[in-house]
Design an enzyme around this catalytic site. Structure first.
Site, PDB file in Angstrom:
ATOM      1  N   TYR A 161       0.797  -1.239   0.000  1.00  0.00           N
ATOM      2  CA  TYR A 161       0.000   0.000   0.000  1.00  0.00           C
ATOM      3  C   TYR A 161       0.829   1.289   0.000  1.00  0.00           C
ATOM      4  O   TYR A 161       0.520   2.212  -0.766  1.00  0.00           O
ATOM      5  CB  TYR A 161      -1.022  -0.029   1.145  1.00  0.00           C
ATOM      6  CG  TYR A 161      -2.180  -0.931   0.795  1.00  0.00           C
ATOM      7  CD1 TYR A 161      -3.257  -0.456   0.073  1.00  0.00           C
ATOM      8  CD2 TYR A 161      -2.154  -2.276   1.131  1.00  0.00           C
ATOM      9  CE1 TYR A 161      -4.301  -1.284  -0.291  1.00  0.00           C
ATOM     10  CE2 TYR A 161      -3.200  -3.126   0.777  1.00  0.00           C
ATOM     11  CZ  TYR A 161      -4.264  -2.628   0.068  1.00  0.00           C
ATOM     12  OH  TYR A 161      -5.291  -3.442  -0.300  1.00  0.00           O
ATOM     13  N   GLU A 196      -8.472  -7.182   4.498  1.00  0.00           N
ATOM     14  CA  GLU A 196      -7.662  -8.270   3.925  1.00  0.00           C
ATOM     15  C   GLU A 196      -7.022  -9.103   5.032  1.00  0.00           C
ATOM     16  O   GLU A 196      -6.952 -10.335   4.931  1.00  0.00           O
ATOM     17  CB  GLU A 196      -6.630  -7.680   2.952  1.00  0.00           C
ATOM     18  CG  GLU A 196      -7.316  -7.192   1.676  1.00  0.00           C
ATOM     19  CD  GLU A 196      -6.565  -6.137   0.887  1.00  0.00           C
ATOM     20  OE1 GLU A 196      -5.331  -6.038   1.046  1.00  0.00           O
ATOM     21  OE2 GLU A 196      -7.213  -5.401   0.125  1.00  0.00           O
TER      22      GLU A 196
END
Ligand code: FAD
Length: 402
Positions: free
Chosen positions: A95, A137
């Site tokens: 990310y 996630e």
């Protein structure tokens, strides 16, 4: 919540993203792959070539900006993306990399208009999205009992031609373990080494059989376009019984989660979109044999009708199940009503009312124009939006929020 300082900058970005979104995402992927070529193993490279991925990401960022104050609208989309990311093995450490190159791309494309305040607002907004996805996630990885990016090896124990273009692969764990169960409608990602790209490529395939059969089954359509699809053709041509594939855990939220045992199901699909529907059909008949299930399917003709024998067998066995088939261009030996009931595209307006009950849960899967047409037709019949769920066999992200 986005801070009050950042909110006006994100709101003001919406028209800018509408205009420059694809330019920004083109720039983003160029920067990302230059700095991290290893990430090409995670992304679908033909989708990069065709531009579809850049468009999907642009519409996703745009939709995110437009809906940032509507967490209720974002929540189901975040769930769907998290499932896809888990199947791709996305890790929390990806990310910050994506965030950096996204902000750099916004700065490059907007030039002087990308003020420090605007970039700070986007940094905050991206951070919020990243945090939500990372948390979702992490929960999915934990539920599956796998580390991010951990794939398992499965052996192709049977390969079965289902139609001119679709072949099923029956998979069992290479180490002899029992494969985990799954929810009908879910998919796995399959990792295949593509020599011509010198890359590993991941593709999603819906599980096309009921859970609990001692195997997983995927049914893959050979993509014959120009250029020919990379992974589907490799699977058809080079993977034989006894060969090993690496696959993700079953993922996806296109599942029968909220329906009760007495909610009728209507499964509407076209082409290879039949795969999650076969799993749902079989799963429903196994779990709730008394629940009415209507199976509507559109394809070219009898030679392009995968899993037909299986469907015919189920029809004979289950009195609560009904089927309705449209052949776009039936061949001379395709017969009405044994093989198909409607000629041309599937038109719900002419389908008997009994097949489309008002109180049913509707599931759609097929090419985008097909799903759009059926969705509109259902709304026109008075079916509520919340009764309709869809699966897209390609990048979709947040696009439908716009
Ligand atoms: P790719 O190489 O990825 O090519 C895809 C298409 O892009 C081809 O038509 C190709 O002609 C075109 N293309 C390639 N390069 C370019 C270019 N430069 N310009 C323009 N066009 C180009 N598929 C199934 O068969 N069965 C399933 O059950 C199934 N389930 C799915 C479930 C989900 C949730 C998703 C997201 C997808 C599913 N798919 C399924 C689709 C599958 O994941 C693959 O997308 C499909 O097999 C094509 O992959 P490929 O590598 O063969 O084709």
């Amino acid at each position: 919540m986005l801070s009050a300082v950042s909110r006006p900058y994100i709101a003001a970005s919406v028209p800018v993203l509408r205009e420059h979104g694809v330019t920004i995402t083109l720039c983003f992927y160029r920067r990302l792959f230059a700095a991290h070529p290893e990430l090409k193993n995670i992304f679908n490279m033909p989708n990069q070539e065709s531009g579809i991925q850049q468009q999907a990401l642009a519409s996703a960022i745009f939709a995110y900006a437009a809906n940032i104050d509507h967490p209720d609208a974002l929540a189901p989309v975040i769930s769907r993306i998290a499932h896809k990311h888990v199947s791709l093995g996305i890790k929390a450490e990806h990310y910050p990399i994506v965030g950096k190159h996204l902000l750099d791309a916004i700065a490059e494309v907007l030039g002087a208009a990308a003020t420090p305040a605007l970039l700070a607002a986007w940094s905050e907004a991206y951070g919020m999205l990243a945090d939500a996805l990372i948390a979702a996630e992490r929960a999915l990885y934990q539920a599956h009992g796998v580390e991010p990016g951990e794939y398992r090896s499965v052996t192709v124990v049977r390969k079965q031609k289902e139609s001119e273009t679709v072949t099923s692969f029956y998979l069992q764990a290479t180490d002899g373990a029992v494969l985990p169960s799954f929810q009908p409608g879910q998919y796995i990602s399959v990792a295949v080494d593509v020599a011509e790209l010198s890359l590993r490529q991941l593709r999603q395939y819906s599980l096309s059989d009921a859970p609990g059969n001692g195997h997983w089954r995927i049914s893959v359509k050979r993509e014959e376009g120009s250029p020919a699809g990379l992974v589907s053709n490799l699977l058809h041509d080079q993977y034989r019984e006894g060969d090993v594939l690496w696959v993700s855990p079953p993922c996806g939220d296109f599942v029968m989660s909220t329906e009760t045992a007495d909610t009728p199901l209507v499964l509407i699909s076209a082409g290879v979109g039949v795969t999650p529907m076969m799993s749902m059909l079989q799963g429903s008949l196994q779990q709730h044999p008394d629940r009415p299930v209507n199976f509507l399917y559109a394809t070219l003709d009898g030679r392009h009708h995968p899993l037909k024998r299986e469907l015919d067998r189920l029809l004979l066995q289950h009195g609560r199940m009904q089927s309705y088939v449209a052949y776009e261009r039936p061949a001379a030996n395709d017969c009405v009503p044994q093989d198909y009931q409607q000629q041309g595209h599937l038109r719900l307006a002419t389908v008997p009312d009994a097949l489309l009950p008002q109180n049913a849960a509707y599931f759609l899967c097929g090419p985008a124009p097909f799903m759009h047409a059926q969705h509109q037709a259902l709304l026109a019949r008075g079916v509520a939006e919340r009764q309709i769920r869809q699966e897209v066999f390609g990048p979709s992200l947040l696009g439908h929020l716009q």
